[in-house]
Design a protein around this motif. Structure first.
Motif, PDB file in Angstrom:
ATOM      1  N   THR A 143       0.821  -1.206   0.000  1.00  0.00           N
ATOM      2  CA  THR A 143       0.000   0.000   0.000  1.00  0.00           C
ATOM      3  C   THR A 143       0.856   1.257   0.000  1.00  0.00           C
ATOM      4  O   THR A 143       0.425   2.301  -0.463  1.00  0.00           O
ATOM      5  CB  THR A 143      -0.927   0.010   1.230  1.00  0.00           C
ATOM      6  OG1 THR A 143      -0.126  -0.118   2.405  1.00  0.00           O
ATOM      7  CG2 THR A 143      -1.930  -1.121   1.161  1.00  0.00           C
ATOM      8  N   ARG A 144       2.056   1.178   0.552  1.00  0.00           N
ATOM      9  CA  ARG A 144       2.979   2.308   0.524  1.00  0.00           C
ATOM     10  C   ARG A 144       4.280   1.804  -0.088  1.00  0.00           C
ATOM     11  O   ARG A 144       5.287   1.644   0.560  1.00  0.00           O
ATOM     12  CB  ARG A 144       3.234   2.849   1.946  1.00  0.00           C
ATOM     13  CG  ARG A 144       1.977   3.239   2.694  1.00  0.00           C
ATOM     14  CD  ARG A 144       1.283   4.433   2.088  1.00  0.00           C
ATOM     15  NE  ARG A 144       2.103   5.627   2.153  1.00  0.00           N
ATOM     16  CZ  ARG A 144       1.707   6.812   1.740  1.00  0.00           C
ATOM     17  NH1 ARG A 144       0.516   6.950   1.198  1.00  0.00           N
ATOM     18  NH2 ARG A 144       2.485   7.858   1.832  1.00  0.00           N
TER      19      ARG A 144
ATOM     20  N   SER B 173       1.680  18.900  15.462  1.00  0.00           N
ATOM     21  CA  SER B 173       1.180  18.538  14.135  1.00  0.00           C
ATOM     22  C   SER B 173       2.361  18.416  13.172  1.00  0.00           C
ATOM     23  O   SER B 173       3.249  19.282  13.165  1.00  0.00           O
ATOM     24  CB  SER B 173       0.191  19.586  13.635  1.00  0.00           C
ATOM     25  OG  SER B 173      -0.125  19.376  12.274  1.00  0.00           O
TER      26      SER B 173
ATOM     27  N   ILE C 164       3.185  17.590   9.015  1.00  0.00           N
ATOM     28  CA  ILE C 164       2.750  17.304   7.639  1.00  0.00           C
ATOM     29  C   ILE C 164       4.007  17.055   6.814  1.00  0.00           C
ATOM     30  O   ILE C 164       4.849  17.940   6.649  1.00  0.00           O
ATOM     31  CB  ILE C 164       1.950  18.476   7.043  1.00  0.00           C
ATOM     32  CG1 ILE C 164       0.700  18.747   7.890  1.00  0.00           C
ATOM     33  CG2 ILE C 164       1.555  18.169   5.594  1.00  0.00           C
ATOM     34  CD1 ILE C 164      -0.090  19.976   7.453  1.00  0.00           C
TER      35      ILE C 164
ATOM     36  N   ASN D 197       5.917   6.411   8.787  1.00  0.00           N
ATOM     37  CA  ASN D 197       5.425   5.033   8.864  1.00  0.00           C
ATOM     38  C   ASN D 197       4.742   4.717   7.534  1.00  0.00           C
ATOM     39  O   ASN D 197       4.796   5.506   6.588  1.00  0.00           O
ATOM     40  CB  ASN D 197       4.484   4.825  10.060  1.00  0.00           C
ATOM     41  CG  ASN D 197       3.229   5.668   9.987  1.00  0.00           C
ATOM     42  OD1 ASN D 197       2.776   6.073   8.911  1.00  0.00           O
ATOM     43  ND2 ASN D 197       2.638   5.952  11.143  1.00  0.00           N
ATOM     44  N   SER D 198       4.083   3.587   7.463  1.00  0.00           N
ATOM     45  CA  SER D 198       3.487   3.144   6.191  1.00  0.00           C
ATOM     46  C   SER D 198       2.025   3.537   6.054  1.00  0.00           C
ATOM     47  O   SER D 198       1.353   3.100   5.127  1.00  0.00           O
ATOM     48  CB  SER D 198       3.613   1.619   6.075  1.00  0.00           C
ATOM     49  OG  SER D 198       2.956   0.990   7.157  1.00  0.00           O
ATOM     50  N   GLU D 199       1.510   4.361   6.978  1.00  0.00           N
ATOM     51  CA  GLU D 199       0.072   4.610   7.001  1.00  0.00           C
ATOM     52  C   GLU D 199      -0.332   6.005   6.525  1.00  0.00           C
ATOM     53  O   GLU D 199      -1.311   6.165   5.820  1.00  0.00           O
ATOM     54  CB  GLU D 199      -0.462   4.379   8.426  1.00  0.00           C
ATOM     55  CG  GLU D 199      -0.302   2.931   8.878  1.00  0.00           C
ATOM     56  CD  GLU D 199      -0.561   2.766  10.369  1.00  0.00           C
ATOM     57  OE1 GLU D 199      -0.905   3.778  11.021  1.00  0.00           O
ATOM     58  OE2 GLU D 199      -0.410   1.648  10.876  1.00  0.00           O
ATOM     59  N   THR D 200       0.385   7.045   6.952  1.00  0.00           N
ATOM     60  CA  THR D 200      -0.070   8.406   6.663  1.00  0.00           C
ATOM     61  C   THR D 200       1.108   9.369   6.580  1.00  0.00           C
ATOM     62  O   THR D 200       2.209   9.050   7.029  1.00  0.00           O
ATOM     63  CB  THR D 200      -1.056   8.884   7.755  1.00  0.00           C
ATOM     64  OG1 THR D 200      -1.501  10.198   7.430  1.00  0.00           O
ATOM     65  CG2 THR D 200      -0.389   8.912   9.114  1.00  0.00           C
ATOM     66  N   ARG D 201       0.843  10.548   6.016  1.00  0.00           N
ATOM     67  CA  ARG D 201       1.854  11.608   5.991  1.00  0.00           C
ATOM     68  C   ARG D 201       1.483  12.756   6.933  1.00  0.00           C
ATOM     69  O   ARG D 201       2.263  13.679   7.104  1.00  0.00           O
ATOM     70  CB  ARG D 201       2.011  12.156   4.556  1.00  0.00           C
ATOM     71  CG  ARG D 201       2.893  11.299   3.672  1.00  0.00           C
ATOM     72  CD  ARG D 201       3.380  12.115   2.470  1.00  0.00           C
ATOM     73  NE  ARG D 201       4.357  11.367   1.701  1.00  0.00           N
ATOM     74  CZ  ARG D 201       4.049  10.634   0.638  1.00  0.00           C
ATOM     75  NH1 ARG D 201       2.797  10.548   0.242  1.00  0.00           N
ATOM     76  NH2 ARG D 201       4.986   9.991  -0.024  1.00  0.00           N
ATOM     77  N   ASN D 202       0.304  12.674   7.525  1.00  0.00           N
ATOM     78  CA  ASN D 202      -0.153  13.720   8.447  1.00  0.00           C
ATOM     79  C   ASN D 202      -0.289  13.144   9.852  1.00  0.00           C
ATOM     80  O   ASN D 202      -0.948  12.106  10.048  1.00  0.00           O
ATOM     81  CB  ASN D 202      -1.508  14.301   7.992  1.00  0.00           C
ATOM     82  CG  ASN D 202      -1.416  14.941   6.623  1.00  0.00           C
ATOM     83  OD1 ASN D 202      -0.358  15.403   6.206  1.00  0.00           O
ATOM     84  ND2 ASN D 202      -2.538  14.974   5.904  1.00  0.00           N
ATOM     85  N   PHE D 203       0.323  13.800  10.824  1.00  0.00           N
ATOM     86  CA  PHE D 203       0.332  13.288  12.198  1.00  0.00           C
ATOM     87  C   PHE D 203      -0.113  14.398  13.152  1.00  0.00           C
ATOM     88  O   PHE D 203       0.363  15.539  13.055  1.00  0.00           O
ATOM     89  CB  PHE D 203       1.738  12.820  12.586  1.00  0.00           C
ATOM     90  CG  PHE D 203       2.260  11.705  11.730  1.00  0.00           C
ATOM     91  CD1 PHE D 203       2.137  10.386  12.113  1.00  0.00           C
ATOM     92  CD2 PHE D 203       2.883  11.983  10.516  1.00  0.00           C
ATOM     93  CE1 PHE D 203       2.616   9.359  11.318  1.00  0.00           C
ATOM     94  CE2 PHE D 203       3.369  10.972   9.717  1.00  0.00           C
ATOM     95  CZ  PHE D 203       3.229   9.648  10.110  1.00  0.00           C
TER      96      PHE D 203
END
Length: 720
Positions: A485-486, A629, A631, A639-645
């Motif tokens: 997925t990534r 925050s 971005i 990580n392999s899930e998102t680019r926004n934390f």
């Protein structure tokens, strides 16, 4: 009429009748516990482990609900002799003392009962007394407990207690862990350096051995050179491997003959025979038994390389690990007397640490790696997706083994952790003297900086050994990349696999959520930044990782306490043991370019853009909770899930966007070391350790003999 009596042996924990070797822990007929109540190393399982296994058995056998099975399991375990006795004993006590007898320092923890509940009261330290002139671990324990008495004004020792004979008041429960006595020195023999010798080294390292030398038919030494090298070594144990099952035996026997002719002697004279573990070709076992049975204390275990493609390290590792633990603890002077004082079995320090780690990881359900830096060893522990792993890097420590760290890392790697213009010769001399005088404590900031540099290398090399020994790495194939997925992240990060018979779990370094540092070095830094930097630099984590340190280095104490009261140990562990000292953020990317935007960072409304090649430390002296925050810009990952934390935390934030390590930037960002003046001459600090000796002159003769009669090929007056 004669009556024949049969001795019945029952497990001290569950009461099971033990008859066959398989019934006993580790197959040891002298063990008081059964194989069901102990782990693979013969150490008793924790209460929660036994309850969990009992619950799973009841669900399988009776097909009852999870809640009902857990209730029945707890009722059954509560009736087991050892657990019923421990609860009664704990209720009768008002104070608990737990000591950890380390290779250089003995640490004593005191818990006292208040409002029908035990609380953490104090911790005191004293040098471990295994060296001359003391040579009795009880003296160091006695002095540490005396310090507890003085600091708390609480009487703990009995009136007739003396340094060499510990006695406690009736209201005191005494427990202990130990790692005094140094490491187990192993001589490894394999058929070839790449195959069986390499597997042998991994086995020895994983079991906590210090490898003296490794021999193989292709180690570029002649038979005579191998024989001479073996003959001058004094190993505690010999590990011999080689050959796949059913293969040729001639080369193995040739190495065996060389070992027999070399005839290495034990380290301690009172030992008649050196233990030899043979873990090679099954077809050679009969020949090996005939060759070595009268000369060595021989143990035969399954082959560590049954086929060229297959490794089976665990049986040999368990055997060596058992000998290692016995050697470490039993050979410490005065250990037998200490053993008679405790209310429960003394366990090795690493076992205490891993039990503490299990308590934390189970309560948080996080992937955790931890390091324990001792004087003789550096131990790495991990809990990855519910599986626990441990390696003991017995070559790497901060006192006895400090020169091994320098030798294996090299001067250049040491130098990169020292501030600019630091005198390298001063550092090298300090390391050499610390090995000679292992109880020496740093006296100035320069010496502290050297120890921190060595600690970083010890952690780094021990982590590498831990990953190599416990996990496999595989090249990610083209189709795997397409399915991911990534997929961009899969291309730039190494995947580690936990191999089992029916499953293969995969993880990456960015999946590790928490890193914990234990031991004297992280516990006694001048500030939290130094501890954070040591742990981060040693592990080099990826993604977002919390960094903790063991505040007083009492995790082994609480690991031991968990054998008596798991709930109490868990409460003190989370409340009084660990300090959370920072969050490290290290992004990943495949193509690093200078001055490239990595992330937009916002901390409590204050925004900044972080670029490649930068190191930042956002302190939080007030300790207030802050909204954070992140971005990420294109091509960068945490990580392999998102680019926004988005998350909140009261911890300092450390961000490293350098492709390669840049200690100068790290030192500047965190203000780690400010060394203004040159240190005083090193010999001044060691005056209390060195004795004045008169130099004697004379003639010394050194006789060298071959193990058999040879031919002298030189004449008198020849130049040789």
């Amino acid at each position: 009429m004669s009556v024949k009596t049969t001795k019945v042996i029952v497990c001290r924990s569950c009461g099971k009748v033990m008859k066959d070797p398989s019934d006993f822990a580790s197959g040891d007929l002298a063990h008081e516990l059964c194989s069901n109540c102990t782990d693979e190393f013969g150490v008793q399982k924790r209460y929660s482990q036994i309850v969990k296994e009992t619950k799973e058995f009841l669900i399988k056998q009776l097909s009852i609900s999870d809640i009902e099975a857990e209730k029945m399991a707890k009722e059954n375990v509560a009736k087991m002799p050892i657990w019923a006795h421990r609860q009664e004993e704990l209720l009768a006590k008002k104070k608990i003392i737990i000591t950890d007898v380390g290779s250089t320092t003995t640490k004593a923890l005191l818990l006292t009962r208040k409002d029908n509940k035990f609380i953490h009261t104090d911790v005191q330290y004293s040098p471990t007394t295994v060296e001359k002139p003391f040579e009795d671990v009880n003296i160091g324990v006695f002095k540490a407990i005396q310090k507890l008495e003085k600091a708390t004004d609480i009487s703990l020792l009995a009136i007739d207690s003396i340094e060499s004979s510990l006695k406690f008041k009736d209201e005191v429960l005494y427990l202990s862990t130990s790692s005094a006595g140094g490491g187990l020195q192993i001589l490894v023999i394999g058929l070839t350096m790449f195959d069986s010798a390499s597997s042998g080294k991994r086995t020895a390292y994983g079991a906590g051995g210090v490898i003296l030398d490794t021999f193989a038919i292709d180690d570029k030494r002649s038979s005579l050179e191998q024989m001479q090298a073996m003959g001058i070594l004094h190993p505690d144990i010999i590990l011999m491997a080689g050959g796949v099952n059913g293969g040729a035996v001639s080369s193995i026997l040739r190495l065996g003959e060389i070992l027999q002719l070399a005839n290495p002697k034990p380290k301690f004279g009172e030992k008649d025979e050196i233990p030899l573990v043979f873990a090679g070709n099954e077809a050679a076992q009969t020949f090996i038994a005939g060759l070595f049975q009268k000369k060595f204390d021989l143990y035969i275990v399954p082959n560590i390389r049954p086929t060229l493609e297959e490794e089976n390290l665990q049986p040999a590792r368990e055997k060596i690990h058992k000998l290692f633990m016995e050697n470490v603890m039993e050979q410490a002077p005065g250990y037998a007397k200490l053993k008679a004082c405790v209310a429960d079995d003394i366990i090795p320090t690493p076992t205490g640490v891993i039990r503490a780690l299990q308590l934390v990881s189970e309560s948080l359900e996080e992937n955790i790696m931890a390091v324990d830096i001792g004087g003789a060893t550096t131990d790495v522990f991990s809990n990855i997706m519910g599986d626990y792993f441990r390696t003991v890097s017995a070559n790497y420590g901060m006192s006895y083994s400090i020169s091994n760290v320098l030798k294996d890392s090299g001067k250049e790697n040491l130098k990169k952790w020292l501030p600019e213009n630091f005198d390298l010769n001063y550092a090298l001399n300090y390391i050499g003297n610390k090995m000679l005088y292992p109880t020496f404590v740093p006296q100035n900031p320069h010496q502290l900086t050297i120890e921190h540099a060595i600690a970083r290398e010890a952690i780094s090399m021990s982590k590498q050994q831990h990953m190599q020994m416990n996990f496999n790495t595989k090249q990610v194939g083209f189709l795997d990349k397409l399915k991911s997925t990534r997929d961009d992240l899969e291309k730039i990060t190494e995947a580690f696999y936990i191999e089992k018979a029916l499953e293969a779990k995969k993880f990456h370094m960015h999946d590790i959520n928490i890193l914990i540092g234990s031991g004297g070095v992280p516990a006694h830094t001048e500030n939290a930044q130094q501890a954070l930097a040591i742990i981060y630099d040693g592990f080099r984590p990826e993604g977002i990782t919390e960094i903790w340190k063991d505040r007083h280095f009492i995790s082994p104490h609480l690991g031991k306490l968990s054998a008596i009261d798991e709930t109490l140990a868990s409460e003190i562990l989370t409340k009084d043991c660990y300090d959370k000292i920072g969050i490290c953020i290290r992004p990943m990317n495949k193509k690093w370019k200078d001055n490239l935007a990595v992330m937009d960072l916002e901390i409590d409304g204050e925004t900044s853009q972080i670029k490649t090649g930068e190191v930042h430390y956002f302190s939080n002296d007030e300790g207030k909770d802050r909204a954070i925050s992140i971005i990420l810009h294109k091509g960068f990952f945490l990580n392999s899930e998102t680019r926004n934390f988005k998350f909140s935390s009261d911890l300092p934030i450390f961000i490293d966007t350098c492709r390669e390590l840049d200690f100068a930037k790290e030192n500047n960002a965190m203000q780690l070391y400010e060394l203004k003046d040159d240190p005083a001459p090193l010999e001044n600090d060691y005056l209390g350790f060195t004795r004045k000796k008169t130099i004697k002159s004379g003639v010394q003769k050194h006789l060298v003999e071959l193990p058999y009669e040879g031919t002298i090929l030189a004449e008198i007056d020849d130049e040789v």
